[in-house]
Design a protein around this motif. Structure first.
Motif, short mmCIF file in Angstrom:
data_model
loop_
_atom_site.label_atom_id
_atom_site.label_comp_id
_atom_site.label_asym_id
_atom_site.label_seq_id
_atom_site.Cartn_x
_atom_site.Cartn_y
_atom_site.Cartn_z
N ILE A 1 0.84 -1.19 0.00
CA ILE A 1 0.00 0.00 0.00
C ILE A 1 0.88 1.25 0.00
CG2 ILE A 1 -1.74 1.32 1.28
CD1 ILE A 1 -2.92 -1.17 0.22
N ASP A 2 0.57 2.20 -0.88
CA ASP A 2 1.22 3.51 -0.87
C ASP A 2 0.52 4.35 0.20
OD1 ASP A 2 2.26 6.01 -1.25
OD2 ASP A 2 1.49 6.26 -3.29
N LEU A 3 1.14 4.45 1.38
CA LEU A 3 0.49 5.14 2.49
C LEU A 3 0.69 6.65 2.43
CD1 LEU A 3 -1.23 3.67 4.50
CD2 LEU A 3 0.52 3.99 6.23
N ALA A 4 1.60 7.12 1.59
CA ALA A 4 1.79 8.57 1.47
C ALA A 4 0.63 9.21 0.71
CB ALA A 4 3.11 8.88 0.77
N LEU B 1 0.21 10.60 -2.20
CA LEU B 1 0.44 11.93 -2.76
C LEU B 1 -0.44 12.21 -3.98
CD1 LEU B 1 4.35 12.06 -2.55
CD2 LEU B 1 2.67 12.99 -0.94
N ASP B 2 -1.02 11.15 -4.55
CA ASP B 2 -1.90 11.34 -5.71
C ASP B 2 -3.34 11.60 -5.30
OD1 ASP B 2 -2.47 8.87 -4.68
OD2 ASP B 2 -2.07 7.75 -6.52
N GLY B 3 -3.59 11.69 -4.00
CA GLY B 3 -4.93 12.00 -3.51
C GLY B 3 -5.84 10.81 -3.32
N GLN B 4 -5.37 9.60 -3.63
CA GLN B 4 -6.21 8.42 -3.46
C GLN B 4 -6.24 7.99 -1.99
OE1 GLN B 4 -5.99 5.23 -6.29
NE2 GLN B 4 -4.91 6.50 -7.79
N ASP B 5 -7.30 7.29 -1.63
CA ASP B 5 -7.47 6.82 -0.26
C ASP B 5 -6.84 5.43 -0.12
OD1 ASP B 5 -8.24 6.16 2.27
OD2 ASP B 5 -10.40 6.11 1.86
N PRO B 6 -5.80 5.26 0.73
CA PRO B 6 -5.16 3.95 0.89
C PRO B 6 -6.14 2.86 1.34
CG PRO B 6 -3.81 5.67 1.87
CD PRO B 6 -5.11 6.31 1.51
N VAL B 7 -7.09 3.21 2.20
CA VAL B 7 -8.06 2.22 2.66
C VAL B 7 -8.93 1.74 1.50
CG1 VAL B 7 -10.02 1.80 4.20
CG2 VAL B 7 -8.09 3.20 4.99
N ILE C 1 0.30 -10.67 3.51
CA ILE C 1 1.03 -9.80 4.42
C ILE C 1 0.77 -8.37 3.94
CG2 ILE C 1 3.32 -8.98 5.08
CD1 ILE C 1 4.29 -11.73 5.34
N LEU C 2 0.21 -7.56 4.81
CA LEU C 2 -0.15 -6.19 4.44
C LEU C 2 1.01 -5.27 4.78
CD1 LEU C 2 -2.22 -4.26 3.34
CD2 LEU C 2 -3.26 -4.14 5.61
N VAL C 3 1.54 -4.60 3.77
CA VAL C 3 2.75 -3.78 3.92
C VAL C 3 2.43 -2.33 3.53
CG1 VAL C 3 5.15 -3.47 3.23
CG2 VAL C 3 4.19 -5.77 3.39
N SER D 1 -6.43 1.67 12.07
CA SER D 1 -7.69 1.64 12.82
C SER D 1 -8.85 1.13 11.97
CB SER D 1 -8.01 3.04 13.35
OG SER D 1 -8.27 3.94 12.29
N LYS D 2 -8.79 1.34 10.65
CA LYS D 2 -9.87 0.91 9.77
C LYS D 2 -9.67 -0.50 9.23
CE LYS D 2 -11.28 5.54 8.30
NZ LYS D 2 -11.49 6.47 7.17
N ILE D 3 -8.43 -0.86 9.00
CA ILE D 3 -8.17 -2.20 8.45
C ILE D 3 -8.21 -3.25 9.55
CG2 ILE D 3 -6.49 -3.63 7.22
CD1 ILE D 3 -7.89 -1.52 5.53
N LYS D 4 -7.68 -2.92 10.73
CA LYS D 4 -7.70 -3.79 11.91
C LYS D 4 -7.05 -5.15 11.66
CE LYS D 4 -11.76 -1.60 13.93
NZ LYS D 4 -13.16 -1.74 14.42
#
Length: 321
Positions: free
Chosen positions: A238-241, A243-249, A272-274, A292-295
């Motif tokens: 997952i791109d957690l930064a 920067l393109d405005g998309q929601d990682p969740v 494995i979630l990275v 908190s959302k993925i849990k």
């Protein structure tokens, strides 16, 4: 990477039997002494552990086995032709196009498939019968499809850092750039450990990016996901930064949905979630909200500077031991 190819194979023809007689001159005591013809070459498809692509087969569409040698006088049998071996990577599925049948799923190292039998050699003249011609070998049209055999498949949205991660944990050198769909074909890498049970290490395959509605043909579609079918687990990057405005969740759920659309078994495959790009302040800010959302357990890393890579590899190794 060439992961599918259509070829034509033709096994060797059997050699002709010899029609010969021997006897003393000026007498009628002649007897047959011809030799039988040799068998034509079989065509065998064999797994080569050092091969990872079907590229070698792309430029040669017709493969022919040698013919058997003809029989000779004095009961000399013709030599049998040596089998013709076509080498392919592990994970190659061989399909007969004419019958639409799967002949073999070649997975194990050095595993072989007798794809086409050579023709039987002709019979020699004996017992008051004429010698016969050799029989033709089998002729088939085959479709070869490669599904790479790997321990873990790296999947993710465009610019998630899949190539950077593969480059960080192995000696692979995939193309890395800041624009989407830099990776257009699967890339293999090996993460090695000095004390690991598997001497070759862990084999990782990086797949081209999957996007929302890929099952409808968007982006690169799902053409390369078959290479993750044999993987024992998935590394979901997952791109957690963001920067393109998309929601990682949202990206996390969308990608899992696309995987399930392609093959429902992907929903059961361990993941494995990275969370990547933790070297950026935006990623550190988004991490708490994402967890908190993925849990579920999340491994925060930075493929750029190596942060968290050791912990990720140890977890991967423990799960695959």
């Amino acid at each position: 990477m060439i992961d599918s190819v259509q070829i034509e194979i033709r096994a060797g023809k059997g050699g002709n039997g010899c029609n010969s007689f021997t006897g003393k001159r000026f007498t009628r005591s002649w007897r047959p002494d011809g030799g039988g013809g040799g068998r034509g070459a079989d065509i065998i498809i064999q797994v080569d552990k050092n091969s990872f692509s079907l590229e070698r087969l792309r430029y040669k569409q017709c493969w022919r086995g040698e013919n058997g040698q003809h029989g000779q006088a004095n009961r000399k049998k013709g030599a049998q032709a040596r089998p013709y071996i076509i080498k392919v990577p592990a994970g190659t599925i061989v399909r007969d196009i004419d019958n639409n049948l799967i002949l073999r799923d070649l997975v194990e190292s050095d595993e072989q498939l007798l794809a086409a039998q050579g023709g039987e050699g002709g019979k020699a003249n004996a017992r008051n019968r004429q010698a016969t011609a050799g029989l033709p070998g089998e002729h088939k049209h085959l479709f070869l499809e490669l599904k790479l055999v790997a321990d873990a498949g790296i999947v993710g949205y465009p610019n998630a850092g899949k190539s950077s991660l593969l480059c960080r944990v192995s000696q692979a050198h995939p193309k890395i750039a800041s624009y989407p769909f830099t990776t257009t074909a699967p890339s293999l890498g090996v993460a090695k450990f000095a004390d690991f049970a598997q001497p070759q290490g862990l084999i990782l395959v990086e797949l081209p990016a999957v996007v929302k509605d890929a099952h409808c043909g968007k982006g690169l579609g799902l053409a390369f996901l078959r290479h993750a079918e044999r993987a024992r687990m998935l590394i979901h990057l997952i791109d957690l930064a963001a920067l393109d405005g998309q929601d990682p969740v949202e990206n996390y759920y969308n990608l899992n949905q696309e995987l399930e659309f392609y093959n429902p078994l992907f929903a059961q495959k361990p993941q494995i979630l990275v969370a990547n790009k933790m070297d950026l302040p935006q990623a550190k800010t988004n991490l708490t909200n994402f967890c908190s959302k993925i849990k579920q357990r999340v491994y925060p890393i930075s493929a750029l500077n190596g942060q968290g890579i050791e912990e990720l590899l140890m977890s991967l190794r423990a799960r695959l031991s």
